[in-house]
Design a protein around this motif. Structure first.
Motif, PDB file in Angstrom:
ATOM      1  N   GLN A  44      -7.081   0.534   0.698  1.00 15.73           N
ATOM      2  CA  GLN A  44      -6.492   1.144  -0.489  1.00 15.73           C
ATOM      3  C   GLN A  44      -7.397   0.971  -1.708  1.00 15.73           C
ATOM      4  N   PRO A  55      -1.986   0.066  -5.375  1.00 19.27           N
ATOM      5  CA  PRO A  55      -3.035   0.344  -4.388  1.00 19.27           C
ATOM      6  C   PRO A  55      -2.673   1.586  -3.568  1.00 19.27           C
ATOM      7  N   LYS A  79      -6.974  -4.421   0.862  1.00 22.19           N
ATOM      8  CA  LYS A  79      -6.152  -4.186   2.050  1.00 22.19           C
ATOM      9  C   LYS A  79      -4.771  -4.808   1.838  1.00 22.19           C
ATOM     10  N   ALA A 126       0.817  -1.218   0.000  1.00 15.74           N
ATOM     11  CA  ALA A 126       0.000   0.000   0.000  1.00 15.74           C
ATOM     12  C   ALA A 126       0.849   1.266   0.000  1.00 15.74           C
TER      13      ALA A 126
END
Ligand code: SAH
Length: 215
Positions: free
Chosen positions: A182, A176, A204, A155
């Protein structure tokens, strides 16, 4: 390192699940049929390797959920011999899927232990074309740029500019973006200075972190 008929049967069921969740590209589904995910996990999770779940792989990291891997792969629009940079090698499973789709894969990991373990595993499993690098991937991999495609599997709070600049014109970056959860972002480099951004579903991921980790 065994791949049995039972594992193959379980993979078929996973592929059905991916299909039901919207993955329709036959080549991608076939790649999931060919890559034995249970060999990318700790023995303790072998039973669940073909359920659509993420699992811990040590060093506070996870192997992404199969659907997430399929989703990101789908967005990359992989063509044969595409030069693909992956940020976040982790278990190596995503890299193995991309390699199976006949992309040229270069993958970067910031955790030394994971880098070593996964490099050995990929080699043992015969994925000898995948090139692994121990590096902070936020800066990309300038010595091998430009890339047709870039995939980030951790992320990010924002889009690292180095990744944009290391993309070929017409290239695609899948990343993301966000903190707690995200939003998947697809970026198409339309010209040297123009990018089209498409924001998609929420996921996630573990965070994209700076620097190397030698522990
Ligand atoms: N693609 C992986 C998913 C791994 S989870 C798989 O198929 O299993 C994300 C990985 O990104 C973790 O291993 C984490 O250590 C790594 N990572 C986080 N920040 C990074 C960075 N700046 N550079 C390279 N790797 C990073």
């Amino acid at each position: 390192m065994k791949d049995t008929y039972r594992h193959k049967g379980l993979r078929k069921r996973l592929i059905d699940t991916l299909y039901q969740k919207g993955i329709r590209d036959e080549r991608i589904l076939q790649a999931f049929n060919l890559v034995p995910r249970h060999l990318f996990l700790d023995k303790a999770f072998e039973e669940w390797a073909y359920t659509d779940k993420a699992f811990p792989i040590g060093n506070q990291q996870t192997i992404s959920q199969p659907f997430t891997v399929a989703y990101q792969t789908d967005l990359l629009e992989i063509k044969r011999r595409d030069k693909v940079l992956e940020i976040g090698t982790g278990s190596g499973f995503q890299a193995a899927i991309l390699d199976t789709l006949e992309a040229t894969v270069l993958t970067v990991e910031r955790q030394e232990l994971l880098y070593k373990k996964t490099s050995e595993l990929l080699f043992k499993l015969g994925f000898t074309n995948i090139r692994t690098f121990l590096k902070d991937g936020m800066g990309g991999l300038s010595e091998h740029a430009p890339f047709d495609k870039i995939i980030v599997t951790a992320a990010a709070s924002e889009i690292p500019t180095a990744l944009l600049s290391q993309l070929k014109i017409g290239g695609i970056l899948i990343i993301p973006i966000g903190k707690e959860r995200q939003q998947m972002c697809k970026i198409i480099k339309e010209s040297a200075k123009q990018y089209k951004r498409i924001y998609l579903d929420y996921f996630k991921f573990v965070p994209l972190l700076k620097g190397l980790n030698k522990d």
